[in-house]
Design an enzyme around this catalytic site. Structure first.
Site, mmCIF file in Angstrom:
data_model
loop_
_atom_site.group_PDB
_atom_site.id
_atom_site.type_symbol
_atom_site.label_atom_id
_atom_site.label_comp_id
_atom_site.label_asym_id
_atom_site.label_seq_id
_atom_site.Cartn_x
_atom_site.Cartn_y
_atom_site.Cartn_z
ATOM 1 N N CYS A 174 -1.442 0.445 7.452
ATOM 2 C CA CYS A 174 -2.796 0.248 7.536
ATOM 3 C C CYS A 174 -3.346 -1.010 6.682
ATOM 4 O O CYS A 174 -3.383 -2.175 6.997
ATOM 5 C CB CYS A 174 -3.602 1.351 6.833
ATOM 6 S SG CYS A 174 -3.765 2.508 8.158
ATOM 7 N N ARG A 175 -3.224 -0.842 5.273
ATOM 8 C CA ARG A 175 -3.906 -1.968 4.473
ATOM 9 C C ARG A 175 -2.953 -2.925 4.155
ATOM 10 O O ARG A 175 -3.385 -4.222 4.400
ATOM 11 C CB ARG A 175 -4.341 -1.270 2.888
ATOM 12 C CG ARG A 175 -5.383 -0.069 2.990
ATOM 13 C CD ARG A 175 -5.624 0.494 1.920
ATOM 14 N NE ARG A 175 -4.333 1.453 1.521
ATOM 15 C CZ ARG A 175 -4.262 2.086 0.292
ATOM 16 N NH1 ARG A 175 -5.101 2.038 -0.554
ATOM 17 N NH2 ARG A 175 -3.352 2.996 0.293
ATOM 18 N N SER A 176 -1.594 -2.780 3.804
ATOM 19 C CA SER A 176 -0.960 -3.800 3.580
ATOM 20 C C SER A 176 -0.515 -4.871 4.702
ATOM 21 O O SER A 176 -0.582 -5.996 4.402
ATOM 22 C CB SER A 176 0.171 -3.330 2.654
ATOM 23 O OG SER A 176 1.129 -2.574 3.469
ATOM 24 N N ASN B 199 2.437 1.536 4.454
ATOM 25 C CA ASN B 199 2.679 0.192 5.149
ATOM 26 C C ASN B 199 2.355 0.188 6.706
ATOM 27 O O ASN B 199 3.043 -0.354 7.543
ATOM 28 C CB ASN B 199 4.011 -0.250 4.977
ATOM 29 C CG ASN B 199 4.225 -1.669 5.170
ATOM 30 O OD1 ASN B 199 5.455 -2.225 5.542
ATOM 31 N ND2 ASN B 199 3.199 -2.752 4.970
ATOM 32 N N CYS C 177 0.881 -1.212 0.027
ATOM 33 C CA CYS C 177 -0.026 -0.102 -0.124
ATOM 34 C C CYS C 177 0.991 1.348 -0.090
ATOM 35 O O CYS C 177 1.963 1.122 -0.306
ATOM 36 C CB CYS C 177 -0.990 -0.074 1.084
ATOM 37 S SG CYS C 177 -0.362 0.026 2.837
ATOM 38 N N ASP D 297 -7.894 3.441 1.535
ATOM 39 C CA ASP D 297 -7.002 3.828 2.750
ATOM 40 C C ASP D 297 -7.771 4.255 3.866
ATOM 41 O O ASP D 297 -8.252 5.565 3.865
ATOM 42 C CB ASP D 297 -5.962 4.919 2.144
ATOM 43 C CG ASP D 297 -4.904 4.800 3.103
ATOM 44 O OD1 ASP D 297 -5.003 4.348 4.144
ATOM 45 O OD2 ASP D 297 -3.874 5.341 2.759
#
Length: 144
Positions: free
Chosen positions: A14-16, A12, A9, A118
């Site tokens: 939150c999402r990934s 690095n 993301c 995000d």
């Protein structure tokens, strides 16, 4: 050989890392990592509110630390998954000549969302988790 999967993301945090944590819960037999296309948060743990939302679902990721995506990742992984189209473009911009590692949107594997928004900006941590869990399940099945 086990498929090595990298989730990417922007920062690095939150999402990934959430995608990595969810996926490793489904497929602990496969090597995983996560990274960000930007170096804003290198060395930091996942974002507190993201961790809290994940923890409510039994997802542990406090052991993860942010790192930046680098061109060498094309050689280290068999599949690179971007959380949105901007991340995908930024990853492809670093592709070394001759690198054949596929780069795809994570949501290609079981979510019709088109991208993982995000939550650092949207504040919708549960919505992001819903999309991530669906895509992780689809990816786990695709790699069976």
């Amino acid at each position: 050989m086990a498929t090595r999967v990298l989730f990417v993301c922007l920062g690095n945090i939150c999402r990934s890392p959430t995608a990595e944590a969810v996926f490793r819960g489904l497929r602990p037999d496969l090597p995983t990592d996560s990274a960000g296309t930007a170096g804003y948060h290198v060395g930091e743990p996942p974002y507190g509110p993201m961790q809290a939302a994940a923890r409510k679902r039994g997802i542990k990721m406090d052991d993860l630390r942010a790192r930046q995506f680098i061109a060498r990742d094309f050689a280290r992984f068999d599949l690179i998954l971007a959380m949105d189209a901007d991340n995908l473009r930024n990853i492809e911009a670093l592709r070394p000549a001759g690198a054949a590692t596929p780069v795809r949107l994570f949501t290609d594997f079981g979510s019709d969302a088109g991208a993982v928004p995000d939550p650092y900006y949207t504040r919708d941590f549960d919505g992001a988790l819903d999309i991530i869990e669906a895509a992780a399940q689809g990816l786990a099945e695709a790699l069976d």
